[in-house]
Write a protein that holds these residues in place. Sequence first.
Motif, mmCIF file in Angstrom:
data_model
loop_
_atom_site.group_PDB
_atom_site.id
_atom_site.type_symbol
_atom_site.label_atom_id
_atom_site.label_comp_id
_atom_site.label_asym_id
_atom_site.label_seq_id
_atom_site.Cartn_x
_atom_site.Cartn_y
_atom_site.Cartn_z
ATOM 1 N N LEU C 45 0.831 -1.205 0.000
ATOM 2 C CA LEU C 45 0.000 0.000 0.000
ATOM 3 C C LEU C 45 0.866 1.255 0.000
ATOM 4 C CD1 LEU C 45 -3.045 -0.428 2.385
ATOM 5 C CD2 LEU C 45 -3.058 0.402 0.059
ATOM 6 N N ALA C 46 1.884 1.240 0.849
ATOM 7 C CA ALA C 46 2.747 2.424 0.936
ATOM 8 C C ALA C 46 3.405 2.694 -0.409
ATOM 9 C CB ALA C 46 3.800 2.225 2.019
ATOM 10 N N VAL C 47 3.971 1.627 -1.009
ATOM 11 C CA VAL C 47 4.667 1.803 -2.296
ATOM 12 C C VAL C 47 3.680 2.239 -3.370
ATOM 13 C CG1 VAL C 47 5.882 0.589 -4.118
ATOM 14 C CG2 VAL C 47 6.524 0.215 -1.739
ATOM 15 N N ALA C 48 2.509 1.568 -3.412
ATOM 16 C CA ALA C 48 1.531 1.894 -4.450
ATOM 17 C C ALA C 48 1.050 3.328 -4.306
ATOM 18 C CB ALA C 48 0.353 0.928 -4.368
ATOM 19 N N MET C 49 0.773 3.727 -3.068
ATOM 20 C CA MET C 49 0.269 5.089 -2.853
ATOM 21 C C MET C 49 1.327 6.128 -3.205
ATOM 22 S SD MET C 49 -2.819 5.468 -1.976
ATOM 23 C CE MET C 49 -4.134 4.301 -1.759
ATOM 24 N N MET C 50 2.581 5.822 -2.836
ATOM 25 C CA MET C 50 3.656 6.760 -3.175
ATOM 26 C C MET C 50 3.772 6.891 -4.690
ATOM 27 S SD MET C 50 5.076 8.051 -0.524
ATOM 28 C CE MET C 50 6.779 8.482 -0.791
ATOM 29 N N ALA C 51 3.677 5.736 -5.370
ATOM 30 C CA ALA C 51 3.821 5.772 -6.827
ATOM 31 C C ALA C 51 2.643 6.496 -7.469
ATOM 32 C CB ALA C 51 3.924 4.344 -7.369
ATOM 33 N N MET C 52 1.447 6.257 -6.927
ATOM 34 C CA MET C 52 0.261 6.843 -7.558
ATOM 35 C C MET C 52 0.170 8.347 -7.318
ATOM 36 S SD MET C 52 -2.510 3.924 -6.780
ATOM 37 C CE MET C 52 -4.028 4.452 -7.521
ATOM 38 N N THR C 53 0.708 8.795 -6.185
ATOM 39 C CA THR C 53 0.604 10.231 -5.904
ATOM 40 C C THR C 53 1.856 10.990 -6.339
ATOM 41 O OG1 THR C 53 1.426 9.835 -3.672
ATOM 42 C CG2 THR C 53 -0.948 9.933 -3.953
ATOM 43 N N ARG C 54 2.764 10.290 -7.009
ATOM 44 C CA ARG C 54 3.990 10.986 -7.439
ATOM 45 C C ARG C 54 3.679 12.075 -8.455
ATOM 46 N NH1 ARG C 54 9.177 7.985 -6.915
ATOM 47 N NH2 ARG C 54 8.445 8.589 -4.886
ATOM 48 N N ARG C 55 2.926 11.690 -9.448
ATOM 49 C CA ARG C 55 2.572 12.686 -10.469
ATOM 50 C C ARG C 55 1.062 12.857 -10.488
ATOM 51 N NH1 ARG C 55 6.371 10.120 -13.617
ATOM 52 N NH2 ARG C 55 4.711 8.998 -14.669
ATOM 53 N N LEU C 56 0.605 13.813 -9.703
ATOM 54 C CA LEU C 56 -0.823 14.097 -9.695
ATOM 55 C C LEU C 56 -1.064 15.291 -10.587
ATOM 56 C CD1 LEU C 56 -1.731 13.748 -5.934
ATOM 57 C CD2 LEU C 56 -2.427 12.261 -7.779
ATOM 58 N N SER C 57 -2.057 15.152 -11.454
ATOM 59 C CA SER C 57 -2.365 16.298 -12.309
ATOM 60 C C SER C 57 -3.758 16.804 -11.965
ATOM 61 C CB SER C 57 -2.307 15.891 -13.780
ATOM 62 O OG SER C 57 -3.256 14.885 -14.020
ATOM 63 N N VAL C 58 -3.986 18.053 -12.327
ATOM 64 C CA VAL C 58 -5.281 18.663 -12.036
ATOM 65 C C VAL C 58 -6.382 17.954 -12.826
ATOM 66 C CG1 VAL C 58 -6.612 20.780 -12.243
ATOM 67 C CG2 VAL C 58 -4.265 20.868 -11.431
ATOM 68 N N VAL C 59 -6.027 17.561 -14.068
ATOM 69 C CA VAL C 59 -6.973 16.782 -14.866
ATOM 70 C C VAL C 59 -6.582 15.317 -14.720
ATOM 71 C CG1 VAL C 59 -7.914 16.403 -17.141
ATOM 72 C CG2 VAL C 59 -7.176 18.680 -16.471
ATOM 73 N N PRO C 60 -7.401 14.523 -13.998
ATOM 74 C CA PRO C 60 -6.954 13.174 -13.641
ATOM 75 C C PRO C 60 -6.982 12.191 -14.799
ATOM 76 C CG PRO C 60 -9.173 13.562 -12.857
ATOM 77 C CD PRO C 60 -8.732 14.830 -13.483
ATOM 78 N N GLY C 61 -6.028 11.259 -14.757
ATOM 79 C CA GLY C 61 -6.050 10.126 -15.671
ATOM 80 C C GLY C 61 -6.932 9.037 -15.076
ATOM 81 N N ARG C 62 -6.895 7.844 -15.677
ATOM 82 C CA ARG C 62 -7.808 6.802 -15.218
ATOM 83 C C ARG C 62 -7.433 6.325 -13.808
ATOM 84 N NH1 ARG C 62 -8.689 1.989 -19.192
ATOM 85 N NH2 ARG C 62 -9.500 3.674 -20.456
#
Lengths: 204, 70, 260
Positions: C45-62
């Motif tokens: 969970l920690a790794v996945a969350m870190m990876a998923m929130t690394r590049r957050l954009s204002v217009v979200p991808g899937r």
Amino acid sequence: MGTIDNAAGVLAAEGGEGGFWQDAYPVIPHPGELIVGIISFAVLYFVYKRFVVPRLEAMLAERQRTIEGGIERAEAMQAEAKAALEQYRAQLAEARNEAAQIRDAARAEGQQIIEELRAQAQEESARIVARGEEQIAAARQQVVNELRGQIGTLAVDLAGRVVGESLADDARRQGTVDRFLDQLDGMSATDGRGGAVTVPGGNR
Amino acid sequence: MTGDLAILGYGLSAIGPGVGIGLIFAAYVSGVARQPETRNVLQTIAILGFVLCEQLAIFGIALAFVFSGN
Amino acid sequence: MTTEVSAAEEFVPPSAPDFWQPLVGDGAFALTRTMVVMVLVSIGLAVAMMAMTRRLSVVPGRGQFRLEGVYGLVRNSIGRDIIGSAHFKPYIPLLFTLFTLILVNNLMGIIPPVQFPTMSRIGFPLALALGVYLVYLVAGVRRRGLGGFLKNLVPSGLPLFVVPVVFLLELVTFLITRPVTLTLRLFGNMFAGHILLLLFALGGEYFLLHGEGLLRVISIPAFAMFMLFTAFEILIAFLQAYVFILLASIYIAEVYADDH
């Protein structure tokens, strides 16, 4: 349950610690699991608090800002459009006003010209009439004067012939003539005036 | 036939929460049917009621294992 | 235990000892299967969350859209609506951690390589409930002071002779009932659900391998029920995670409710 009882018996006979945990009530927490649970939870909580949630919050805040910025821009655009429309309307109204003014001015001017022309014409006609009257009066005066002279001479002549006496004495003669003419004037005043009135009436 | 009286007791103790949960969701369904716009509010309340009711059944299962003679 | 079933002619129903699965050692600090699952889930969970929130954009991808869906549920539907928009911000990490950790651990009860719910060992729900317990007690004492906190337990306007009784009841509720029910609910649901699954699986297996004649056919509905309840367990996994943070936020919200 028979097997379990057997197993419990076997394990109890062995006296091992594992027997206790195997047969322990499931509601008694296993210390090792509790510790691992607390540590994992704490570490994950730290990761979330330190990295994950602040990132998500920052993104949400930025999105909020972007949306608000978009709304602001749209509002500014709308205001601008409104201002342009107002300006256009004002200009249109001004132009209309101006046109009306010009029209009014033209109408007034035309009226004035007509008035002027009419006044001029009236003046002209009045002048013509006046001059005609003047001429008539002058001609009359002239005729009167001429007639006065001729009538004087004629009358004296006739009187001399009739009376037979020469009215040599000028002074007397003059007096007599004048008196006669005055009498004549008094007589012909009504006739002469009636004639003078009929002349401009015919002219008109 | 052998068995455990505690498990039988749990079966009996599950009747109460079963009836309770049924009542809660019956009320939730009729509430939403009457006023569909209150669904979100009612959902949280219904789940909360369900949880508090279910709690008794969970106590039952825990105590059933505590008192089962193993 | 399960291995004995095929050997023994007699059917052995699943029971509590099936949940004791030590890998290394056999004592109070033995390394058990659930510990490994818990640690792996936390790291994952920690790794996945870190990876998923690394590049957050204002217009979200899937992927980001799904993450935001889960985050929005925890943040808005539960945190903001129940705790209140003025105070919910500091509790989001706690609620989000609880939700994702419980959800993934519960789903581990169904996902094949593990197929054993971590939360069916009471130590783990207890650890999470202790976290919530600490947070709402500390928040309450910090907001009102110890005296104010204790005073706030009793609603005002009660007749004087009832006050001690109510105080005692509320104190027990605050200090004992709440963490215990929080723990037991999660534990009980996962434990009972897993026993149910084991029952259908083992029963089906018993009828198939040891049944005689037509009895073998009974294994078909047994396995069908196993699959049905596996699907049901997905719902339960989600519901229990939701309920856990719902109750946690209700307990926290009570700290900020000015009227008891």
